[in-house]
Design a protein around this motif. Structure first.
Motif, PDB file in Angstrom:
ATOM      1  N   GLY A  95      45.706 -26.384 -84.969  1.00 52.53           N
ATOM      2  CA  GLY A  95      46.744 -26.105 -85.945  1.00 52.53           C
ATOM      3  C   GLY A  95      46.639 -26.962 -87.181  1.00 52.53           C
ATOM      4  N   GLY A  96      45.430 -27.361 -87.548  1.00 56.52           N
ATOM      5  CA  GLY A  96      45.254 -28.152 -88.761  1.00 56.52           C
ATOM      6  C   GLY A  96      45.529 -29.629 -88.580  1.00 56.52           C
ATOM      7  N   SER A  97      45.761 -30.062 -87.349  1.00 55.85           N
ATOM      8  CA  SER A  97      46.051 -31.461 -87.089  1.00 55.85           C
ATOM      9  C   SER A  97      44.913 -32.106 -86.318  1.00 55.85           C
ATOM     10  N   GLU A  98      44.685 -33.381 -86.575  1.00 58.89           N
ATOM     11  CA  GLU A  98      43.650 -34.106 -85.838  1.00 58.89           C
ATOM     12  C   GLU A  98      44.217 -34.875 -84.655  1.00 58.89           C
ATOM     13  N   LYS A  99      45.526 -34.844 -84.468  1.00 57.42           N
ATOM     14  CA  LYS A  99      46.095 -35.612 -83.367  1.00 57.42           C
ATOM     15  C   LYS A  99      45.945 -34.856 -82.059  1.00 57.42           C
ATOM     16  N   LEU A 100      45.849 -35.620 -80.973  1.00 60.08           N
ATOM     17  CA  LEU A 100      45.843 -35.041 -79.639  1.00 60.08           C
ATOM     18  C   LEU A 100      47.276 -34.975 -79.119  1.00 60.08           C
ATOM     19  N   VAL A 101      47.597 -33.860 -78.474  1.00 60.28           N
ATOM     20  CA  VAL A 101      48.888 -33.713 -77.793  1.00 60.28           C
ATOM     21  C   VAL A 101      48.598 -33.707 -76.299  1.00 60.28           C
ATOM     22  N   PHE A 102      49.177 -34.681 -75.600  1.00 63.52           N
ATOM     23  CA  PHE A 102      48.905 -34.866 -74.181  1.00 63.52           C
ATOM     24  C   PHE A 102      50.001 -34.267 -73.313  1.00 63.52           C
ATOM     25  N   GLY A 103      49.606 -33.864 -72.129  1.00 60.51           N
ATOM     26  CA  GLY A 103      50.561 -33.522 -71.091  1.00 60.51           C
ATOM     27  C   GLY A 103      51.003 -34.783 -70.368  1.00 60.51           C
ATOM     28  N   LYS A 104      51.829 -34.601 -69.340  1.00 67.01           N
ATOM     29  CA  LYS A 104      52.393 -35.743 -68.628  1.00 67.01           C
ATOM     30  C   LYS A 104      51.450 -36.321 -67.593  1.00 67.01           C
ATOM     31  N   GLY A 105      50.447 -35.606 -67.172  1.00 68.52           N
ATOM     32  CA  GLY A 105      49.488 -36.151 -66.226  1.00 68.52           C
ATOM     33  C   GLY A 105      49.678 -35.711 -64.799  1.00 68.52           C
TER      34      GLY A 105
END
Lengths: 112, 116
Positions: A95-105
């Protein structure tokens, strides 16, 4: 909004069995996915990644499957070993972002 | 080959104290990221640098949080007037990524901050 979640918070397997860890994501714009392993007191360790133009990728004892239709990601670990015991996170980027979005694990415990 | 290093590994601060957390990325990595990880949760994005430019700081929770990377290598995350809710592990990651190329982010061991 964006979210990445896991179906199972804990998974316990016997040594030598195969393990499957699942992950659901909701951002259809995500185009890059990574699985990380995190041991207690350590930072996340890269395991394997996959881009959205693929549906399967294999590494050493690990396979990642991507189903974009249902926005589902899985990590398969073959012949699970006690050293595989850790928390596993899926993460997505897009989505145009370089950040990672993590789940809870998911906490994987391998019983000898 | 050295990975990402962070210091200190552990920090105990009294509420109201300022802290500074350091990150040394992998040599040659252009992009540097800071994440915050609460106990039992996945890491959450704080901010991102490409060389010395801070391109995204949307994840910083308040104006008490400040990050810099003045020479495009080492980065410092500063938290002013620490609060108990700032207690977490602060993770730094770096990658070769430039622009919107998709490259793996490699993480350091983190700094565990406890605010009393």
């Amino acid at each position: 909004g964006e979210s990445v979640g896991l179906h199972l918070p804990t998974l316990s397997v016997q040594e030598g069995d195969n393990s499957i860890i699942n992950c659901a994501y909701s951002n259809s714009a995500s185009d890059y996915f990574i699985w990380y392993k995190q041991e207690s007191g350590k930072g996340p360790q890269f395991i394997i990644d996959i881009r959205s133009n693929m549906d399967k990728r294999q590494g050493q004892r690990v396979t990642v499957l991507l189903n974009k239709t249902v926005k589902h990601l899985s990590l398969q670990i073959a012949a699970t070993q006690p050293g595989d015991s850790a928390v596993y996170f899926c993460a997505e980027m897009g989505g145009g972002s370089e950040k990672l979005v993590f789940g809870k694990g998911t906490k994987l415990t391998v019983n000898p | 080959g050295a990975g990402v290093s962070q210091s200190p590994r552990y920090k105990v601060a009294k509420r109201g104290q300022d802290v500074a957390l350091r990150c040394d990325p992998i040599s040659g990595h252009v992009s540097l990221f800071w994440y915050q990880q609460a106990l039992g949760q996945g890491p959450e994005f704080l901010t991102y640098f490409q060389n010395e430019a801070q391109l995204d700081k949307s994840g910083l929770p308040s104006d008490r949080f400040f990050a810099e990377r003045p020479e495009g290598s080492v980065s410092t995350l500063k938290i002013q007037r620490t609060q108990q809710e700032d207690s977490a592990v602060y993770l730094c990651a770096s990658s070769l990524a430039v622009g919107r190329s998709r490259e793996t982010q490699y993480f350091g061991p983190g700094t565990r901050l406890l605010v009393l």
